[in-house]
Design an enzyme around this catalytic site. Structure first.
Site, PDB file in Angstrom:
ATOM      1  N   ASN A   1       0.884  -1.170   0.000  1.00 54.18           N
ATOM      2  CA  ASN A   1       0.000   0.000   0.000  1.00 54.18           C
ATOM      3  C   ASN A   1       0.919   1.216   0.000  1.00 54.18           C
ATOM      4  O   ASN A   1       1.466   1.574   1.039  1.00 54.18           O
ATOM      5  CB  ASN A   1      -0.894  -0.030   1.261  1.00 54.18           C
ATOM      6  CG  ASN A   1      -1.678   1.264   1.442  1.00 54.18           C
ATOM      7  OD1 ASN A   1      -1.792   2.070   0.520  1.00 54.18           O
ATOM      8  ND2 ASN A   1      -2.220   1.466   2.637  1.00 54.18           N
ATOM      9  N   TRP A   2       1.095   1.790  -1.183  1.00 53.29           N
ATOM     10  CA  TRP A   2       2.050   2.901  -1.305  1.00 53.29           C
ATOM     11  C   TRP A   2       1.539   4.197  -0.678  1.00 53.29           C
ATOM     12  O   TRP A   2       2.286   5.157  -0.558  1.00 53.29           O
ATOM     13  CB  TRP A   2       2.386   3.127  -2.790  1.00 53.29           C
ATOM     14  CG  TRP A   2       3.333   2.105  -3.348  1.00 53.29           C
ATOM     15  CD1 TRP A   2       4.144   1.272  -2.635  1.00 53.29           C
ATOM     16  CD2 TRP A   2       3.596   1.833  -4.744  1.00 53.29           C
ATOM     17  NE1 TRP A   2       4.886   0.492  -3.499  1.00 53.29           N
ATOM     18  CE2 TRP A   2       4.577   0.815  -4.794  1.00 53.29           C
ATOM     19  CE3 TRP A   2       3.092   2.341  -5.946  1.00 53.29           C
ATOM     20  CZ2 TRP A   2       5.066   0.304  -6.003  1.00 53.29           C
ATOM     21  CZ3 TRP A   2       3.579   1.836  -7.144  1.00 53.29           C
ATOM     22  CH2 TRP A   2       4.553   0.834  -7.163  1.00 53.29           C
ATOM     23  N   LYS A   3       0.260   4.239  -0.342  1.00 55.30           N
ATOM     24  CA  LYS A   3      -0.341   5.465   0.208  1.00 55.30           C
ATOM     25  C   LYS A   3      -0.040   6.645  -0.718  1.00 55.30           C
ATOM     26  O   LYS A   3       0.020   6.459  -1.938  1.00 55.30           O
ATOM     27  CB  LYS A   3       0.146   5.697   1.647  1.00 55.30           C
ATOM     28  CG  LYS A   3       0.022   4.444   2.511  1.00 55.30           C
ATOM     29  CD  LYS A   3       0.199   4.689   3.971  1.00 55.30           C
ATOM     30  CE  LYS A   3       0.037   3.372   4.725  1.00 55.30           C
ATOM     31  NZ  LYS A   3       0.084   3.518   6.156  1.00 55.30           N
TER      32      LYS A   3
ATOM     33  N   HIS B   1      -9.417   1.854   5.056  1.00 59.16           N
ATOM     34  CA  HIS B   1      -8.121   1.987   5.730  1.00 59.16           C
ATOM     35  C   HIS B   1      -8.253   2.962   6.894  1.00 59.16           C
ATOM     36  O   HIS B   1      -8.996   3.948   6.805  1.00 59.16           O
ATOM     37  CB  HIS B   1      -7.054   2.474   4.737  1.00 59.16           C
ATOM     38  CG  HIS B   1      -5.675   2.390   5.304  1.00 59.16           C
ATOM     39  ND1 HIS B   1      -5.189   3.339   6.166  1.00 59.16           N
ATOM     40  CD2 HIS B   1      -4.719   1.449   5.182  1.00 59.16           C
ATOM     41  CE1 HIS B   1      -3.959   2.979   6.544  1.00 59.16           C
ATOM     42  NE2 HIS B   1      -3.652   1.841   5.947  1.00 59.16           N
TER      43      HIS B   1
ATOM     44  N   GLU C   1      -6.471   5.286   7.925  1.00 57.31           N
ATOM     45  CA  GLU C   1      -6.198   6.703   7.599  1.00 57.31           C
ATOM     46  C   GLU C   1      -7.414   7.356   6.947  1.00 57.31           C
ATOM     47  O   GLU C   1      -7.706   8.531   7.165  1.00 57.31           O
ATOM     48  CB  GLU C   1      -4.955   6.785   6.687  1.00 57.31           C
ATOM     49  CG  GLU C   1      -3.680   6.520   7.487  1.00 57.31           C
ATOM     50  CD  GLU C   1      -2.578   5.820   6.710  1.00 57.31           C
ATOM     51  OE1 GLU C   1      -2.596   5.817   5.466  1.00 57.31           O
ATOM     52  OE2 GLU C   1      -1.672   5.265   7.376  1.00 57.31           O
TER      53      GLU C   1
ATOM     54  N   GLU D   1      -5.621  -4.656  10.603  1.00 51.03           N
ATOM     55  CA  GLU D   1      -4.560  -3.682  10.835  1.00 51.03           C
ATOM     56  C   GLU D   1      -4.846  -2.908  12.124  1.00 51.03           C
ATOM     57  O   GLU D   1      -5.614  -1.928  12.101  1.00 51.03           O
ATOM     58  CB  GLU D   1      -4.492  -2.684   9.673  1.00 51.03           C
ATOM     59  CG  GLU D   1      -4.239  -3.323   8.331  1.00 51.03           C
ATOM     60  CD  GLU D   1      -3.629  -2.331   7.339  1.00 51.03           C
ATOM     61  OE1 GLU D   1      -2.518  -2.599   6.872  1.00 51.03           O
ATOM     62  OE2 GLU D   1      -4.237  -1.295   7.065  1.00 51.03           O
TER      63      GLU D   1
ATOM     64  N   GLY E   1       2.444   2.146  10.836  1.00 45.71           N
ATOM     65  CA  GLY E   1       3.474   3.176  10.702  1.00 45.71           C
ATOM     66  C   GLY E   1       4.201   3.505  11.993  1.00 45.71           C
ATOM     67  O   GLY E   1       4.889   4.522  12.074  1.00 45.71           O
TER      68      GLY E   1
ATOM     69  N   SER F   1       3.204  -2.230  10.427  1.00 50.69           N
ATOM     70  CA  SER F   1       4.649  -2.336  10.712  1.00 50.69           C
ATOM     71  C   SER F   1       5.268  -3.681  10.351  1.00 50.69           C
ATOM     72  O   SER F   1       6.133  -4.173  11.057  1.00 50.69           O
ATOM     73  CB  SER F   1       4.931  -1.975  12.175  1.00 50.69           C
ATOM     74  OG  SER F   1       4.620  -0.616  12.401  1.00 50.69           O
TER      75      SER F   1
ATOM     76  N   GLY G   1       2.681  -1.145   4.300  1.00 53.06           N
ATOM     77  CA  GLY G   1       2.707   0.284   3.966  1.00 53.06           C
ATOM     78  C   GLY G   1       4.124   0.748   3.712  1.00 53.06           C
ATOM     79  O   GLY G   1       4.703   0.528   2.646  1.00 53.06           O
ATOM     80  N   GLY G   2       4.738   1.373   4.726  1.00 56.70           N
ATOM     81  CA  GLY G   2       6.067   1.973   4.603  1.00 56.70           C
ATOM     82  C   GLY G   2       7.081   1.087   3.883  1.00 56.70           C
ATOM     83  O   GLY G   2       7.760   1.523   2.954  1.00 56.70           O
TER      84      GLY G   2
HETATM   85  P1  PGA Z   1       2.741   0.206   7.695  1.00 56.02           P
HETATM   86  O1  PGA Z   1       1.302   0.495   7.085  1.00 56.02           O
HETATM   87  O2  PGA Z   1       3.232  -1.085   7.082  1.00 56.02           O
HETATM   88  O3  PGA Z   1       3.574   1.395   7.267  1.00 56.02           O
HETATM   89  O4  PGA Z   1       2.591   0.111   9.164  1.00 56.02           O
HETATM   90  C1  PGA Z   1       0.393  -0.551   6.854  1.00 56.02           C
HETATM   91  C2  PGA Z   1      -0.853   0.004   6.221  1.00 56.02           C
HETATM   92  O5  PGA Z   1      -1.206   1.160   6.519  1.00 56.02           O
HETATM   93  O6  PGA Z   1      -1.511  -0.681   5.418  1.00 56.02           O
END
Ligand code: PGA
Length: 243
Positions: A7-9, A92, A94, A162, A168, A205, A226-227
């Site tokens: 997930n590149w956001k 998600h 966010e 999640e 993150g 994470s 994500g990251g």
């Molecule tokens: P993260 O994000 O791996 O950076 O913790 C996961 C996500 O938001 O899907």
């Protein structure tokens, strides 16, 4: 089958994506390896990423809850299907916390995606406060029952567990928590969608240091990353812990 989905956001440029795809070629995984890769990219790059399909699933990170019309700035499920996308992330944390996406809105988005046969990846998870108060199961139950109300029970869907406090932060949930929570989610999915295959990913994470134990935990069908998915080496190293 295990799913390794990035997930590149709101990260990556066209140049970064070219670098990323070049970098992937360095990694040789066994043929028929039972791993499916996916990348959730910003809308503007999705058309350009179509050529990667067949090697990876390509998906969006959001979709409109509405079908079509005067909704300036929105992208519909029909449009995602029109450019041949495989999946779309919905709910998600966010989007829930920063953009007011409620379980009801998530439900409308899932129905739109199902109508146009784009697979939803539904994200659910509790906050730290809820986790510490022992309310995880209640929160997840509510998220699942509202988000999946009256959806098509037979169409493809993935769930990503999640925990909000793990996203993150560098602090993933423990293997014990992941195992127990995913078992609970699968039981709930059977109640809501019936007996069928339920695919549940873990996200929060995930990195090359913890991916082996997370991906080998009972009930975990893959990871939403994500990251660590913005860098080809960390992304591929996460997958390589499966071999
Ligand atoms: P993260 O994000 O791996 O950076 O913790 C996961 C996500 O938001 O899907």
């Amino acid at each position: 089958m295990k799913y390794i989905i990035g997930n590149w956001k709101m990260n990556m440029t066209a140049g970064d994506i070219v670098e990323f795809t070049r970098g992937v070629r360095k990694y040789k995984f066994p043929k028929n390896s039972n791993v499916t890769f996916g990348l959730g990219a910003p809308y503007v790059y999705l058309l350009g990423m179509a050529k990667l399909q067949g090697h990876v699933l390509v998906g969006a990170q959001n979709v409109s809850q509405y079908e079509k019309g005067a909704y300036t700035g929105e992208i519909s499920a029909e449009m995602l299907a029109d450019v041949g996308l495989d999946f779309c992330i919905v709910g998600h944390s966010e989007r829930r916390t920063l953009f007011g996406e409620t379980n009801k809105i998530v439900n409308a988005k899932i129905k739109q995606l199902q109508e146009y046969e784009v697979m939803p990846i539904l994200c659910i998870g509790e906050t730290l406060e809820e986790f510490e108060a022992g309310k995880t199961k209640d929160v997840l139950s509510e998220q699942l029952s509202i988000a999946l109300k009256d959806v098509d029970k037979s169409s493809k869907i993935m769930i990503a567990y999640e925990p909000v406090w793990a996203i993150g932060t560098g602090k993933s949930a423990s293997v014990k928590t992941i195992k127990e929570t995913i078992a609970f989610i699968k039981q709930k999915l059977t109640e809501i969608l019936g007996e069928r295959e339920h695919i549940v990913l873990y996200g929060g994470s995930v990195n090359p240091g913890n991916s082996s134990e997370i991906l080998h935990t009972d009930g975990v069908d893959g990871a939403l990353i994500g990251g660590a998915s913005c860098n080809v080496d960390t992304f591929m190293k996460i997958a390589s812990t499966l071999f």
